[in-house]
Design a protein around this motif. Structure first.
Motif, PDB file in Angstrom:
ATOM      1  N   SER A 463       0.493  -0.965  -0.165  1.00 30.36           N
ATOM      2  CA  SER A 463       0.150   0.197   0.031  1.00 30.36           C
ATOM      3  C   SER A 463       0.961   1.708  -0.014  1.00 30.36           C
ATOM      4  CB  SER A 463      -0.770  -0.089   0.795  1.00 30.36           C
ATOM      5  OG  SER A 463      -2.053   1.198   1.302  1.00 30.36           O
ATOM      6  N   ASN A 464       0.935   2.431  -1.034  1.00 31.75           N
ATOM      7  CA  ASN A 464       1.202   3.600  -0.691  1.00 31.75           C
ATOM      8  C   ASN A 464       0.745   4.837  -0.234  1.00 31.75           C
ATOM      9  OD1 ASN A 464      -1.093   3.581  -2.631  1.00 31.75           O
ATOM     10  ND2 ASN A 464       0.255   4.658  -4.456  1.00 31.75           N
ATOM     11  N   VAL A 465      -1.038   4.189   0.909  1.00 35.73           N
ATOM     12  CA  VAL A 465      -1.707   5.062   1.285  1.00 35.73           C
ATOM     13  C   VAL A 465      -1.176   5.575   3.409  1.00 35.73           C
ATOM     14  CG1 VAL A 465      -3.520   5.252   2.207  1.00 35.73           C
ATOM     15  CG2 VAL A 465      -3.361   4.754  -0.171  1.00 35.73           C
ATOM     16  N   HIS A 466      -1.398   6.700   3.352  1.00 41.02           N
ATOM     17  CA  HIS A 466      -0.676   7.286   4.668  1.00 41.02           C
ATOM     18  C   HIS A 466      -1.697   6.609   5.834  1.00 41.02           C
ATOM     19  CE1 HIS A 466       2.876   8.870   3.956  1.00 41.02           C
ATOM     20  NE2 HIS A 466       2.474   9.243   3.266  1.00 41.02           N
ATOM     21  N   VAL A 467      -1.594   6.210   7.270  1.00 39.89           N
ATOM     22  CA  VAL A 467      -2.828   5.059   8.053  1.00 39.89           C
ATOM     23  C   VAL A 467      -2.057   5.753   9.215  1.00 39.89           C
ATOM     24  CG1 VAL A 467      -3.476   2.586   9.046  1.00 39.89           C
ATOM     25  CG2 VAL A 467      -2.956   3.698   6.427  1.00 39.89           C
ATOM     26  N   LEU A 468      -3.418   5.966  10.106  1.00 41.30           N
ATOM     27  CA  LEU A 468      -2.802   6.658  11.751  1.00 41.30           C
ATOM     28  C   LEU A 468      -3.479   4.799  12.048  1.00 41.30           C
ATOM     29  CD1 LEU A 468      -2.671   7.789  13.992  1.00 41.30           C
ATOM     30  CD2 LEU A 468      -3.795   9.213  13.359  1.00 41.30           C
ATOM     31  N   ALA A 469      -2.634   4.771  12.376  1.00 44.16           N
ATOM     32  CA  ALA A 469      -3.685   3.878  13.406  1.00 44.16           C
ATOM     33  C   ALA A 469      -3.843   3.905  14.876  1.00 44.16           C
ATOM     34  CB  ALA A 469      -2.583   2.430  13.840  1.00 44.16           C
ATOM     35  N   ILE A 470      -4.771   3.614  15.316  1.00 42.61           N
ATOM     36  CA  ILE A 470      -4.919   4.042  17.149  1.00 42.61           C
ATOM     37  C   ILE A 470      -5.192   3.055  18.230  1.00 42.61           C
ATOM     38  CG2 ILE A 470      -6.066   5.935  18.755  1.00 42.61           C
ATOM     39  CD1 ILE A 470      -5.493   8.482  16.699  1.00 42.61           C
ATOM     40  N   ALA A 471      -5.281   2.979  18.596  1.00 42.74           N
ATOM     41  CA  ALA A 471      -5.040   1.691  20.118  1.00 42.74           C
ATOM     42  C   ALA A 471      -5.251   2.353  21.287  1.00 42.74           C
ATOM     43  CB  ALA A 471      -3.841   0.495  20.113  1.00 42.74           C
ATOM     44  N   GLY A 472      -6.564   1.696  21.994  1.00 41.47           N
ATOM     45  CA  GLY A 472      -7.173   2.450  23.996  1.00 41.47           C
ATOM     46  C   GLY A 472      -5.978   1.070  23.987  1.00 41.47           C
ATOM     47  N   ASP A 473      -5.362   1.916  25.462  1.00 39.14           N
ATOM     48  CA  ASP A 473      -4.889   0.724  26.108  1.00 39.14           C
ATOM     49  C   ASP A 473      -5.619  -0.482  27.308  1.00 39.14           C
ATOM     50  OD1 ASP A 473      -6.316   3.218  27.929  1.00 39.14           O
ATOM     51  OD2 ASP A 473      -4.820   2.735  29.246  1.00 39.14           O
ATOM     52  N   VAL A 495       2.948   4.460   7.741  1.00 41.19           N
ATOM     53  CA  VAL A 495       2.148   4.444   9.681  1.00 41.19           C
ATOM     54  C   VAL A 495       2.467   4.874  10.340  1.00 41.19           C
ATOM     55  CG1 VAL A 495       3.379   2.514  10.004  1.00 41.19           C
ATOM     56  CG2 VAL A 495       1.068   2.414  10.254  1.00 41.19           C
ATOM     57  N   THR A 496       1.300   5.456  11.152  1.00 39.34           N
ATOM     58  CA  THR A 496       1.393   5.974  12.265  1.00 39.34           C
ATOM     59  C   THR A 496       0.925   5.177  13.855  1.00 39.34           C
ATOM     60  OG1 THR A 496       2.046   8.287  11.691  1.00 39.34           O
ATOM     61  CG2 THR A 496       1.273   8.353  13.904  1.00 39.34           C
ATOM     62  N   TYR A 497       1.608   4.455  14.547  1.00 42.50           N
ATOM     63  CA  TYR A 497       0.940   4.159  15.549  1.00 42.50           C
ATOM     64  C   TYR A 497       1.007   4.569  16.914  1.00 42.50           C
ATOM     65  CZ  TYR A 497      -0.317  -0.207  18.917  1.00 42.50           C
ATOM     66  OH  TYR A 497      -0.205  -0.155  19.424  1.00 42.50           O
ATOM     67  N   LYS A 498      -0.510   4.399  17.667  1.00 42.15           N
ATOM     68  CA  LYS A 498      -0.416   5.228  19.140  1.00 42.15           C
ATOM     69  C   LYS A 498      -1.686   4.494  20.070  1.00 42.15           C
ATOM     70  CE  LYS A 498      -0.235  10.368  17.317  1.00 42.15           C
ATOM     71  NZ  LYS A 498       1.213  10.776  18.191  1.00 42.15           N
ATOM     72  N   VAL A 499      -0.790   4.692  20.702  1.00 40.01           N
ATOM     73  CA  VAL A 499      -1.913   3.979  22.034  1.00 40.01           C
ATOM     74  C   VAL A 499      -2.700   4.958  22.538  1.00 40.01           C
ATOM     75  CG1 VAL A 499      -1.823   2.124  23.884  1.00 40.01           C
ATOM     76  CG2 VAL A 499      -0.594   2.167  21.732  1.00 40.01           C
ATOM     77  N   PHE A 500      -3.465   5.561  22.821  1.00 42.47           N
ATOM     78  CA  PHE A 500      -4.564   6.395  24.466  1.00 42.47           C
ATOM     79  C   PHE A 500      -4.237   5.729  26.087  1.00 42.47           C
ATOM     80  CE2 PHE A 500      -4.504   8.765  20.312  1.00 42.47           C
ATOM     81  CZ  PHE A 500      -3.791   9.648  20.753  1.00 42.47           C
ATOM     82  N   GLY A 501      -3.791   6.866  26.389  1.00 42.78           N
ATOM     83  CA  GLY A 501      -4.204   6.192  27.825  1.00 42.78           C
ATOM     84  C   GLY A 501      -3.075   6.130  28.427  1.00 42.78           C
ATOM     85  N   GLU A 502      -3.070   6.160  30.016  1.00 44.26           N
ATOM     86  CA  GLU A 502      -1.428   5.880  31.028  1.00 44.26           C
ATOM     87  C   GLU A 502      -1.958   5.245  32.255  1.00 44.26           C
ATOM     88  OE1 GLU A 502       0.709   8.172  30.126  1.00 44.26           O
ATOM     89  OE2 GLU A 502      -0.766   9.405  28.432  1.00 44.26           O
ATOM     90  N   PRO A 503      -0.592   4.870  32.227  1.00 45.84           N
ATOM     91  CA  PRO A 503      -0.624   3.844  33.192  1.00 45.84           C
ATOM     92  C   PRO A 503      -1.494   3.861  34.843  1.00 45.84           C
ATOM     93  CG  PRO A 503       1.507   4.248  32.525  1.00 45.84           C
ATOM     94  CD  PRO A 503       0.407   5.541  32.342  1.00 45.84           C
ATOM     95  N   CYS A 504      -1.768   5.371  35.265  1.00 50.87           N
ATOM     96  CA  CYS A 504      -2.250   5.500  36.166  1.00 50.87           C
ATOM     97  C   CYS A 504      -3.749   6.018  35.465  1.00 50.87           C
ATOM     98  CB  CYS A 504      -1.901   6.653  37.125  1.00 50.87           C
ATOM     99  SG  CYS A 504      -0.088   5.899  37.578  1.00 50.87           S
ATOM    100  N   GLY A 505      -4.551   5.798  34.406  1.00 49.45           N
ATOM    101  CA  GLY A 505      -5.250   6.892  33.965  1.00 49.45           C
ATOM    102  C   GLY A 505      -5.242   8.025  33.674  1.00 49.45           C
ATOM    103  N   PRO A 506      -5.911   9.094  32.967  1.00 50.71           N
ATOM    104  CA  PRO A 506      -7.184   8.060  32.719  1.00 50.71           C
ATOM    105  C   PRO A 506      -6.690   7.035  31.360  1.00 50.71           C
ATOM    106  CG  PRO A 506      -7.042   9.690  30.953  1.00 50.71           C
ATOM    107  CD  PRO A 506      -6.255   9.816  31.932  1.00 50.71           C
ATOM    108  N   HIS A 507      -8.312   5.843  30.659  1.00 56.39           N
ATOM    109  CA  HIS A 507      -8.114   4.921  30.613  1.00 56.39           C
ATOM    110  C   HIS A 507      -8.718   4.706  28.748  1.00 56.39           C
ATOM    111  CE1 HIS A 507      -4.874   3.117  32.982  1.00 56.39           C
ATOM    112  NE2 HIS A 507      -5.696   3.059  34.270  1.00 56.39           N
TER     113      HIS A 507
END
Length: 537
Positions: A463-473, A495-507
């Protein structure tokens, strides 16, 4: 990031016929009126007005419908016009929902609306409801199909007061009603019409009306039995349908008179029988899988949006949550295999993956049900009614199923009324064969097509399309490790990969990425920045 293209000023006319001129610092969309769709697939496209009964369910600015080639489905597109105060964008934005969900998840209320946020940033935003979801309808009679799909319980009516000015749609179900229970209990309480010597003529007239209804149902069932709609069905189920049809024939051919008590309820009985006919037709036609979405629904919607918005390069931006993101990955892969352009300028996936095997996804709990569902030929899974049934057990004392709440949202991440609206209104009925195909994400090689021979992972690296992939912790359905299993296949520079959420919250759990209370402050700006960066032509 600001757009630096220079162009002439652009005049935007709002519904109140007021005109404003936008600064020439922004590259503008074409100002010519959208041309009518030329493909035969879009014959019968319509936009519904705010006074329409169906529009009262839709909270978007406009409700559009588009027909799908080689089918009777009319897909619903919720459109949110870009704010006149925002910079103009080059590409429209398509939002895709998860499995068994409708558009409501993207627009829960004026205060919690992913779609409204994106339109406020200047994106011409469209939410697609694929076949079987929300306001998408089967056949020519939109009104009849919609009534047939409404949840009998009307379970959302009590929660609408505390959620701003948003309108709430009914949950939907496809189950058969108990015909006998719907009218027999009322017989003792009915007042007898006329004298004891009610004429045989009246009885014959009502009987003739019922005969006509029975005959229509019988003929429709005969059509199913003679065609291929029941091909491969479990023999016991087919036998029951044939036996039911024989009984109908016996009634119509014998011209049997109905008991007087039943005739007194002729209006209710007639309405119930007619609704039964409609439900029978819809359930038997609930016959599609993931590939139908990918090969028919998505292309039809994209072509329609292009015809309305006319982006200069003919491309769209797209965001997909859960199965919506899986559809975007699959489209990129299939386009690479076919050597065609995907039609996407960039894509954002939220809690999506083509391969769940490295993860401990809670969806694995459903895998033991796959084989019995296939063996027994269970045609549909009524996700909406099941969620509405389970909700009180999960949200009220003694909280027997409280653990189910965390599958949707992490603790304290959603307002309780919005959470209730989501659970009771966002889910619908789907074919079992759709879930059976999606279950291949837990098998070696990940998601495959209906033939089982094409693996969607295999061609994603091209693929030659830019992708932002987001996950929840704290996403228990599609954990970060599942998201990353697909991310690592895409060329690193794309590709850009991000995980949202912190160890002590918020989740962030599965739905918090779309409608969590902090999403507008933490997650939406990240998505907007990515989309603007790749909105150039």
């Amino acid at each position: 990031m600001m757009l630096n293209h220079i162009s002439a000023g652009f005049c935007w006319v709002d519904p109140k016929h007021k005109t404003r001129t936008v600064t020439s610092l922004f590259h503008c969309r074409r100002t010519s009126p959208p041309c009518p769709a030329r493909n035969a697939a879009f014959h019968g496209v319509r936009m519904e007005k705010k006074g329409d009964k169906r529009r009262s369910i839709c909270t978007a600015d406009e409700l559009h419908r588009v027909s799908v080639s080689n089918s009777d489905w009319k897909l619903a597109l919720w459109r949110y016009r870009p704010s006149p105060e925002a910079p103009l964008r080059n590409h429209p934005l398509l939002l895709l929902s998860g499995v068994a969900t409708n558009a409501i998840g993207y627009d829960l209320s004026p205060e919690s609306s992913f779609a409204r946020y994106m339109s406020a940033q200047g994106f011409d935003t469209w939410i697609l409801e694929v076949r079987g979801a929300g306001l998408s309808t089967l056949g020519d009679s939109l009104e009849e199909d919609e009534e047939c799909l409404k949840n009998i319980s009307e379970s959302d009516s009590v929660i609408n007061d505390g959620i701003g000015n948003s309108r709430v749609s009914s949950a939907r179900t496809m189950g058969f009603k108990n015909l006998g229970a719907s009218f027999v209990p009322e017989v003792p309480h009915m007042k007898r019409r006329g004298s004891e010597g009610e004429t045989k003529y009246e009885e014959m007239r009502l009987t003739t009306r019922f005969m006509e209804i029975f005959l229509r149902i019988s003929e429709r069932i005969a059509g199913f039995l003679s065609g291929d709609l029941l091909e491969g069905q479990n023999s016991a189920i087919t036998g029951q349908i044939k036996d039911f049809n024989r009984r109908l024939r016996a009634i119509t051919e014998g011209q049997q008179l109905f008991p007087t008590e039943i005739l007194e309820l002729h209006d209710r009985l007639a309405a119930t029988l007619e609704e039964f006919q409609k439900q029978l037709e819809l359930i038997v036609k609930y016959d599609w899988d993931f590939d139908h979405y990918l090969e028919e629904d998505i292309p039809a919607a994209m072509e329609y949006i292009r015809s309305q918005c006319q982006p200069i390069d003919g491309k769209l931006l797209a965001i997909g949550h859960s199965m919506g993101g899986i559809l975007l990955y699959a489209k990129l892969s299939r386009s690479c295999f076919d050597g065609k352009d995907s039609g996407l300028a960039s894509a954002v996936t939220l809690a999506s993956s083509l391969d769940y095997t490295p993860s401990r996804s809670s969806l694995k709990l459903l895998l033991p049900l796959a084989e019995p569902t296939q063996t027994l030929n269970i045609p549909v899974i009524p996700v909406g009614p099941l969620m509405a049934t389970i909700y009180p057990l999960a949200s009220y004392p003694p909280y027997v199923l409280s653990w189910l709440n965390s599958q949707i949202s992490a603790q304290d991440m959603m307002d309780q009324k919005l959470f209730e609206k989501l659970v009771l209104n966002n889910f619908c009925t789907i074919p079992a064969k759709l879930l059976l195909q999606l279950s291949s994400v837990f098998q070696k090689g990940g998601l495959r097509d209906r033939s089982g021979t094409f693996f969607y992972k295999d061609h994603l690296p091209k693929s030659n399309v830019h992708v932002l992939a987001i996950a929840g912790d704290r996403d228990l359905i599609c954990p970060p490790e599942a998201v990353y299993e697909t991310v690592k296949l895409i060329p690193e520079e794309l590709v850009t990969y991000k995980v949202f959420g912190e160890p002590c919250g918020p989740h962030y759990a599965h739905y918090d990425l779309v409608g969590g209370r902090l999403a507008a402050d933490e997650l939406y700006p990240c998505i907007t920045e990515f989309l603007i960066h790749h909105d150039l032509v």
